[in-house]
Design a protein around this motif. Structure first.
Motif, PDB file in Angstrom:
ATOM      1  N   LEU A  11       3.227  -4.963   2.998  1.00  0.00           N
ATOM      2  CA  LEU A  11       4.417  -4.546   3.200  1.00  0.00           C
ATOM      3  C   LEU A  11       4.143  -3.133   3.093  1.00  0.00           C
ATOM      4  O   LEU A  11       3.641  -2.595   2.195  1.00  0.00           O
ATOM      5  N   LEU A  12       4.072  -2.303   4.365  1.00  0.00           N
ATOM      6  CA  LEU A  12       3.861  -0.858   4.091  1.00  0.00           C
ATOM      7  C   LEU A  12       4.945  -0.224   3.508  1.00  0.00           C
ATOM      8  O   LEU A  12       6.080  -0.436   3.773  1.00  0.00           O
ATOM      9  N   ALA A  13       4.576   0.672   2.588  1.00  0.00           N
ATOM     10  CA  ALA A  13       5.622   1.125   1.737  1.00  0.00           C
ATOM     11  C   ALA A  13       6.537   2.372   2.375  1.00  0.00           C
ATOM     12  O   ALA A  13       7.681   2.523   1.942  1.00  0.00           O
ATOM     13  N   ASP A  14       5.985   2.605   3.567  1.00  0.00           N
ATOM     14  CA  ASP A  14       6.764   3.951   4.270  1.00  0.00           C
ATOM     15  C   ASP A  14       7.729   3.283   5.510  1.00  0.00           C
ATOM     16  O   ASP A  14       7.828   3.888   6.300  1.00  0.00           O
ATOM     17  N   ASN A  15       7.815   1.865   5.530  1.00  0.00           N
ATOM     18  CA  ASN A  15       8.338   1.378   6.414  1.00  0.00           C
ATOM     19  C   ASN A  15       9.534   0.209   5.858  1.00  0.00           C
ATOM     20  O   ASN A  15       9.257  -0.496   5.074  1.00  0.00           O
ATOM     21  N   GLU A  34      -9.416   6.979  -3.881  1.00  0.00           N
ATOM     22  CA  GLU A  34      -9.673   7.841  -2.765  1.00  0.00           C
ATOM     23  C   GLU A  34      -8.724   7.358  -1.706  1.00  0.00           C
ATOM     24  O   GLU A  34      -9.048   5.968  -1.339  1.00  0.00           O
ATOM     25  N   PRO A  35      -8.007   8.091  -0.774  1.00  0.00           N
ATOM     26  CA  PRO A  35      -7.466   7.431   0.447  1.00  0.00           C
ATOM     27  C   PRO A  35      -8.380   6.987   1.580  1.00  0.00           C
ATOM     28  O   PRO A  35      -8.557   7.766   2.614  1.00  0.00           O
ATOM     29  N   HIS A  36      -9.362   6.192   1.331  1.00  0.00           N
ATOM     30  CA  HIS A  36     -10.034   5.706   2.387  1.00  0.00           C
ATOM     31  C   HIS A  36      -9.582   4.711   3.568  1.00  0.00           C
ATOM     32  O   HIS A  36     -10.195   4.138   4.336  1.00  0.00           O
ATOM     33  N   GLY A  37      -8.447   4.735   3.518  1.00  0.00           N
ATOM     34  CA  GLY A  37      -7.500   4.230   4.679  1.00  0.00           C
ATOM     35  C   GLY A  37      -6.676   2.741   4.208  1.00  0.00           C
ATOM     36  O   GLY A  37      -6.800   2.259   3.181  1.00  0.00           O
ATOM     37  N   LEU A  38      -5.787   2.360   5.142  1.00  0.00           N
ATOM     38  CA  LEU A  38      -4.987   1.387   4.736  1.00  0.00           C
ATOM     39  C   LEU A  38      -5.616   0.068   4.499  1.00  0.00           C
ATOM     40  O   LEU A  38      -5.571  -0.703   3.439  1.00  0.00           O
ATOM     41  N   GLY A  86       0.542  11.180   2.765  1.00  0.00           N
ATOM     42  CA  GLY A  86       1.825  11.596   3.256  1.00  0.00           C
ATOM     43  C   GLY A  86       2.059  12.847   3.750  1.00  0.00           C
ATOM     44  O   GLY A  86       3.044  13.795   3.630  1.00  0.00           O
ATOM     45  N   THR A  87       0.960  13.444   4.559  1.00  0.00           N
ATOM     46  CA  THR A  87       1.004  14.763   5.232  1.00  0.00           C
ATOM     47  C   THR A  87       2.005  15.199   5.965  1.00  0.00           C
ATOM     48  O   THR A  87       2.470  16.044   6.495  1.00  0.00           O
ATOM     49  N   ARG A  88       2.472  13.783   6.683  1.00  0.00           N
ATOM     50  CA  ARG A  88       3.711  14.305   7.991  1.00  0.00           C
ATOM     51  C   ARG A  88       5.002  14.633   7.183  1.00  0.00           C
ATOM     52  O   ARG A  88       5.797  14.815   7.852  1.00  0.00           O
ATOM     53  N   MET A  89       4.854  14.270   5.766  1.00  0.00           N
ATOM     54  CA  MET A  89       6.182  14.512   5.431  1.00  0.00           C
ATOM     55  C   MET A  89       6.131  15.839   4.122  1.00  0.00           C
ATOM     56  O   MET A  89       6.935  15.693   3.360  1.00  0.00           O
ATOM     57  N   PRO A 146       0.675  -1.173   0.063  1.00  0.00           N
ATOM     58  CA  PRO A 146      -0.086   0.035  -0.017  1.00  0.00           C
ATOM     59  C   PRO A 146       0.873   1.202   0.106  1.00  0.00           C
ATOM     60  O   PRO A 146       1.811   1.297   0.780  1.00  0.00           O
ATOM     61  N   ALA A 147       0.765   2.197  -1.105  1.00  0.00           N
ATOM     62  CA  ALA A 147       1.467   3.425  -0.947  1.00  0.00           C
ATOM     63  C   ALA A 147       0.702   4.664  -1.679  1.00  0.00           C
ATOM     64  O   ALA A 147       1.055   5.449  -2.312  1.00  0.00           O
ATOM     65  N   ALA A 148      -0.671   4.433  -1.014  1.00  0.00           N
ATOM     66  CA  ALA A 148      -1.545   5.717  -1.620  1.00  0.00           C
ATOM     67  C   ALA A 148      -1.771   6.631  -0.479  1.00  0.00           C
ATOM     68  O   ALA A 148      -2.752   7.338  -0.919  1.00  0.00           O
ATOM     69  N   GLY A 149      -1.222   6.708   0.669  1.00  0.00           N
ATOM     70  CA  GLY A 149      -1.342   7.485   1.397  1.00  0.00           C
ATOM     71  C   GLY A 149      -1.013   8.952   1.016  1.00  0.00           C
ATOM     72  O   GLY A 149      -0.177   9.217   0.156  1.00  0.00           O
TER      73      GLY A 149
HETATM   74  P1  UTP Z   1      -0.038   6.171   7.084  1.00  0.00           P
HETATM   75  O1  UTP Z   1      -1.191   6.648   7.799  1.00  0.00           O
HETATM   76  O2  UTP Z   1       1.184   5.835   7.573  1.00  0.00           O
HETATM   77  O3  UTP Z   1       0.234   7.123   5.717  1.00  0.00           O
HETATM   78  O4  UTP Z   1      -0.443   4.790   6.227  1.00  0.00           O
HETATM   79  P2  UTP Z   1      -0.346   8.360   5.329  1.00  0.00           P
HETATM   80  O5  UTP Z   1      -1.666   8.561   5.094  1.00  0.00           O
HETATM   81  O6  UTP Z   1       0.331   8.472   3.868  1.00  0.00           O
HETATM   82  O7  UTP Z   1       0.442   9.394   6.184  1.00  0.00           O
HETATM   83  P3  UTP Z   1       0.048  10.889   6.685  1.00  0.00           P
HETATM   84  O8  UTP Z   1      -0.477  10.439   8.118  1.00  0.00           O
HETATM   85  O9  UTP Z   1      -0.769  11.713   5.998  1.00  0.00           O
HETATM   86  O10 UTP Z   1       1.493  11.400   6.978  1.00  0.00           O
HETATM   87  C1  UTP Z   1       0.489   3.900   6.125  1.00  0.00           C
HETATM   88  C2  UTP Z   1       0.527   3.101   4.761  1.00  0.00           C
HETATM   89  O11 UTP Z   1      -0.821   3.004   4.215  1.00  0.00           O
HETATM   90  C3  UTP Z   1      -0.804   3.716   3.251  1.00  0.00           C
HETATM   91  C4  UTP Z   1       0.292   4.516   3.081  1.00  0.00           C
HETATM   92  O12 UTP Z   1       0.832   4.836   1.822  1.00  0.00           O
HETATM   93  C5  UTP Z   1       1.444   3.914   3.864  1.00  0.00           C
HETATM   94  O13 UTP Z   1       2.180   3.241   3.127  1.00  0.00           O
HETATM   95  N1  UTP Z   1      -2.148   4.323   2.912  1.00  0.00           N
HETATM   96  C6  UTP Z   1      -2.790   4.632   3.811  1.00  0.00           C
HETATM   97  C7  UTP Z   1      -2.589   3.831   1.540  1.00  0.00           C
HETATM   98  O14 UTP Z   1      -2.212   3.123   0.657  1.00  0.00           O
HETATM   99  N2  UTP Z   1      -4.152   4.525   1.634  1.00  0.00           N
HETATM  100  C8  UTP Z   1      -4.672   4.915   2.409  1.00  0.00           C
HETATM  101  O15 UTP Z   1      -5.901   5.490   2.220  1.00  0.00           O
HETATM  102  C9  UTP Z   1      -3.918   5.151   3.583  1.00  0.00           C
END
Ligand code: UTP
Length: 272
Positions: free
Chosen positions: A113-117, A90-94, A15-18, A10-13
């Protein structure tokens, strides 16, 4: 379980904290030393025997990720890796991101595997997840400090033997008040298709998102989830300090410039 040949990343978050790094560049493509996060993660999957990786990305990013893996000469060690893209509109969550890969995964067991870990060098956890599986899902766990219990999903532990245990439930970001244990879910999973069935039936949970932890809770309550407690945390490149730490840890593991890097670090004012 004998062999797992596909991984979902999953890599569609958002990334607001970055921010501002992620205003134009997705978090998963931020470089750590000399390659983007997604390549570190793909290399880890291949070390565990995976031949196909499904990246879950938002609209527009899929072609960038594909280009990274396919432009020019094949990447060393990843020559035979098949790259698939699933678009989470749409980013509806992991949990929703993992469910987006369902069409590609079908009923195969898969790693997630989470893409940001990124794992620390020499600290792969996927083989231990396969070894611990009795045919069901297995989650990677780590003992986390009290202040981290509102940042992780936390397992409800059942019988434990050494590093392996039955997981009988899971709670998303419970905080110290409500945490059922100190065992955090740390971004590496082995799932059977039960998890996809559970995700498909979920309502939005914590934060209004479809939570992977809620699906883990569901399969765990059915007695179909185990856990492996690891010693090492993953490098979290989703926050600035974590990205810095990842660069140092992975940089120190590179023999071609390790000595020069150590000399540089030792030369820094205030480090002694
Ligand atoms: P995080 O909550 O760490 O990622 O999600 P985020 O939403 O990118 O971070 P912030 O809070 O805005 O900084 C953990 C993993 O799940 C993926 C993210 O890409 C990350 O690898 N993810 C999260 C999705 O693929 N889709 C989502 O809707 C949410």
């Amino acid at each position: 379980m004998k062999h797992v040949d596909v991984a979902v990343v999953p890599a569609a978050g958002l990334g607001t904290r970055m921010r501002p790094a992620t205003r134009a560049i997705p978090k998963a493509l931020l470089p750590v030393v000399d390659r983007p996060a997604v390549q570190h993660v793909a290399e880890e999957a291949v070390r565990a025997g995976v031949s196909e990786v499904v990246f879950v990305v938002d609209l527009g990013v899929g072609s960038l990720i594909r280009q990274h893996f396919t432009n020019g000469e094949p990447l060393e060690g990843l020559e035979d890796l098949e790259i698939r893209i699933a678009v989470q509109e749409e980013p509806h969550g992991l949990g929703h991101a993992v469910l987006t890969a369902r069409e590609v995964i079908g009923d195969r067991p898969f790693f997630c595997l989470l893409a940001d870990n990124i794992v620390r060098p020499g600290a792969d956890v996927l083989p231990a997840l396969v070894a611990a599986s009795d045919g069901g899902s297995v989650v990677s766990l780590r003992e986390v400090g009290p202040h981290m219990l509102d940042r992780y999903g936390v397992a409800v532990p059942g019988d434990r033997r050494g590093a392996e245990l039955e997981v009988i439930g899971a709670v998303e970001k419970p905080g110290i008040e409500h945490a059922p244990s100190n065992l955090g879910l740390v971004g590496r999973y082995l799932f059977t298709s039960d998890i996809l069935d559970a995700l498909a039936g979920l309502e939005p949970g914590h934060g209004g998102e479809i939570q992977l932890t809620d699906a883990i809770d569901s399969v765990a309550r059915q007695g179909k989830c185990r856990g492996v407690v690891g010693e090492h945390d993953l490098l979290d490149i989703g926050i600035p300090l974590g990205l810095l730490e990842a660069a140092v840890v992975l940089g120190l593991a590179r023999p071609e410039f390790r000595d020069d890097f150590i000399t540089f670090l030792r030369s820094l004012e205030g480090l002694r």
